[in-house]
Every structure is written in C-alpha cells, then in structure tokens.
Design a protein around this motif. Structure first.
Motif, PDB file in Angstrom:
ATOM      1  N   LEU A  79      10.368   0.760  12.786  1.00  0.00           N
ATOM      2  CA  LEU A  79      10.064  -0.092  12.469  1.00  0.00           C
ATOM      3  C   LEU A  79       9.465  -0.993  13.178  1.00  0.00           C
ATOM      4  CD1 LEU A  79      13.668  -0.628  10.207  1.00  0.00           C
ATOM      5  CD2 LEU A  79      11.308  -0.689   8.876  1.00  0.00           C
ATOM      6  N   TYR A  80       9.042  -0.790  13.785  1.00  0.00           N
ATOM      7  CA  TYR A  80       8.199  -1.285  15.256  1.00  0.00           C
ATOM      8  C   TYR A  80       7.058  -1.556  14.778  1.00  0.00           C
ATOM      9  CZ  TYR A  80       6.202  -4.356  19.116  1.00  0.00           C
ATOM     10  OH  TYR A  80       6.116  -5.315  19.329  1.00  0.00           O
ATOM     11  N   TRP A  82       5.096  -0.582  12.361  1.00  0.00           N
ATOM     12  CA  TRP A  82       5.928  -0.870  10.427  1.00  0.00           C
ATOM     13  C   TRP A  82       5.520  -2.579  10.493  1.00  0.00           C
ATOM     14  CZ3 TRP A  82       9.029  -3.829   8.323  1.00  0.00           C
ATOM     15  CH2 TRP A  82       8.656  -4.232   6.329  1.00  0.00           C
ATOM     16  N   ALA A  83       6.257  -3.166  11.718  1.00  0.00           N
ATOM     17  CA  ALA A  83       6.212  -4.385  11.657  1.00  0.00           C
ATOM     18  C   ALA A  83       4.926  -5.471  12.324  1.00  0.00           C
ATOM     19  CB  ALA A  83       7.653  -5.295  12.291  1.00  0.00           C
ATOM     20  N   SER A  85       1.852  -4.137  11.759  1.00  0.00           N
ATOM     21  CA  SER A  85       1.304  -3.872  11.163  1.00  0.00           C
ATOM     22  C   SER A  85       1.292  -4.274   9.679  1.00  0.00           C
ATOM     23  CB  SER A  85       0.188  -3.113  11.137  1.00  0.00           C
ATOM     24  OG  SER A  85       1.270  -1.427  10.752  1.00  0.00           O
ATOM     25  N   PHE A  86       2.419  -5.330   9.244  1.00  0.00           N
ATOM     26  CA  PHE A  86       2.498  -5.291   7.510  1.00  0.00           C
ATOM     27  C   PHE A  86       1.705  -6.488   6.633  1.00  0.00           C
ATOM     28  CE2 PHE A  86       4.621  -8.565   4.845  1.00  0.00           C
ATOM     29  CZ  PHE A  86       5.303  -8.106   4.459  1.00  0.00           C
ATOM     30  N   ASP A  87       1.412  -7.621   7.627  1.00  0.00           N
ATOM     31  CA  ASP A  87       0.246  -7.897   7.032  1.00  0.00           C
ATOM     32  C   ASP A  87      -1.337  -7.283   6.014  1.00  0.00           C
ATOM     33  OD1 ASP A  87      -0.962  -7.496   9.508  1.00  0.00           O
ATOM     34  OD2 ASP A  87      -2.191  -9.646   9.551  1.00  0.00           O
ATOM     35  N   LEU A  89      -0.893  -3.449   5.657  1.00  0.00           N
ATOM     36  CA  LEU A  89      -0.183  -2.268   4.932  1.00  0.00           C
ATOM     37  C   LEU A  89       0.103  -3.041   3.451  1.00  0.00           C
ATOM     38  CD1 LEU A  89       2.487  -1.027   7.255  1.00  0.00           C
ATOM     39  CD2 LEU A  89      -0.259  -0.387   6.958  1.00  0.00           C
ATOM     40  N   THR A  93       4.455  -0.326   0.916  1.00  0.00           N
ATOM     41  CA  THR A  93       4.748  -0.029   2.361  1.00  0.00           C
ATOM     42  C   THR A  93       5.588  -1.064   2.315  1.00  0.00           C
ATOM     43  OG1 THR A  93       2.651   0.883   3.619  1.00  0.00           O
ATOM     44  CG2 THR A  93       4.035   0.029   4.878  1.00  0.00           C
ATOM     45  N   PHE A  94       5.678  -1.778   1.466  1.00  0.00           N
ATOM     46  CA  PHE A  94       7.195  -2.645   2.068  1.00  0.00           C
ATOM     47  C   PHE A  94       8.331  -2.231   0.852  1.00  0.00           C
ATOM     48  CE2 PHE A  94       9.400  -6.160   0.182  1.00  0.00           C
ATOM     49  CZ  PHE A  94      10.389  -6.661   1.431  1.00  0.00           C
ATOM     50  N   ALA A  97       9.862   0.934   2.865  1.00  0.00           N
ATOM     51  CA  ALA A  97      10.530   0.112   4.915  1.00  0.00           C
ATOM     52  C   ALA A  97      11.655  -0.010   4.067  1.00  0.00           C
ATOM     53  CB  ALA A  97       9.353  -0.792   5.548  1.00  0.00           C
TER      54      ALA A  97
END
Length: 120
Positions: A79-80, A82-83, A85-87, A89, A93-94, A97
């Motif tokens: 998860l790291y 993904w977190a 580059s959350f903005d 994706l 993708t949310f 996850a």
C-alpha cells in the motif's frame, strides 16, 4: 532479431550477481576455523545450560498469529507506493486498493469469529 543492446546490462549483471554469493560461501568455508568437539555440539541459549528435550510441540495458535502479522505487514508494504502516488492514480485505483484492504480484513474477522485467534 535478438535485441542484445537492450539486455546487455542484464546479461552482464546476471553472472556477477550469481557468483558473488557462491564466492562468499566458498571463501567463508575455506577461512572458517573447523573445531568439532563435545562443546561445539551442545545446545546454547542465552548462556544457560539447556534443560529438557529440544523437540517441543508448539500450539498452532502461535503460527496463526504469525501468519496474520505477515499478511498485514505485506499488505502495508504494497500500500505504501499506492499512497505515495494517490493523487495521480484516480478513483479506479482507489477502488482496487479498497478491495485489496477489505480482503484481509474480512479474512481476519472470519478467523476471529471462528475463534482461531483466541489464546485459551
């Protein structure tokens, strides 16, 4: 044809990375002192003489807790990135996850309700 120029770095590092551990084991075997005797074959734990048999059966509950820890630990590692580059994706993708997080949570709730995580 085979694109050697794209993979030449890989083919250079493959034998090098394979030889380094092999050489490390061979050098340590050649240089290590060999002393076998009765003192070398005794059990040693924290400076105290071992008492009793070393082959003890552990309860499966210890392994259950270890597996639950490993599952959540590995999930955190995945998860790291993904977190970070959350903005960029997006919502798709949310949702992926969220499903990724919900699967181990549902599994641990199931194990908890079945009593697999109880000490007694």
């Amino acid at each position: 044809m085979f694109l050697l120029s794209e993979y030449e770095t890989f083919w250079i590092f493959l034998p090098i990375s394979s030889l380094i551990p092999i050489l490390a084991f061979l050098i340590s075997r050649a240089l290590a002192p060999i002393s076998e005797g009765p003192e070398k074959l005794t059990s040693y734990e924290s400076g105290i003489e071992a008492m009793g048999d070393a082959w003890i059966q552990f309860r499966i509950r210890y392994y259950m807790f270890a597996l639950v820890f490993v599952v959540f630990d590995v999930e955190t590692v995945f998860l790291y990135p993904w977190a970070m580059s959350f903005d960029i994706l997006g919502i798709y993708t949310f949702i992926e996850a969220l499903i990724f997080v919900l699967i181990p949570i549902v599994g641990s709730v199931y194990a908890w309700r079945r009593g697999a995580l109880e000490w007694s």
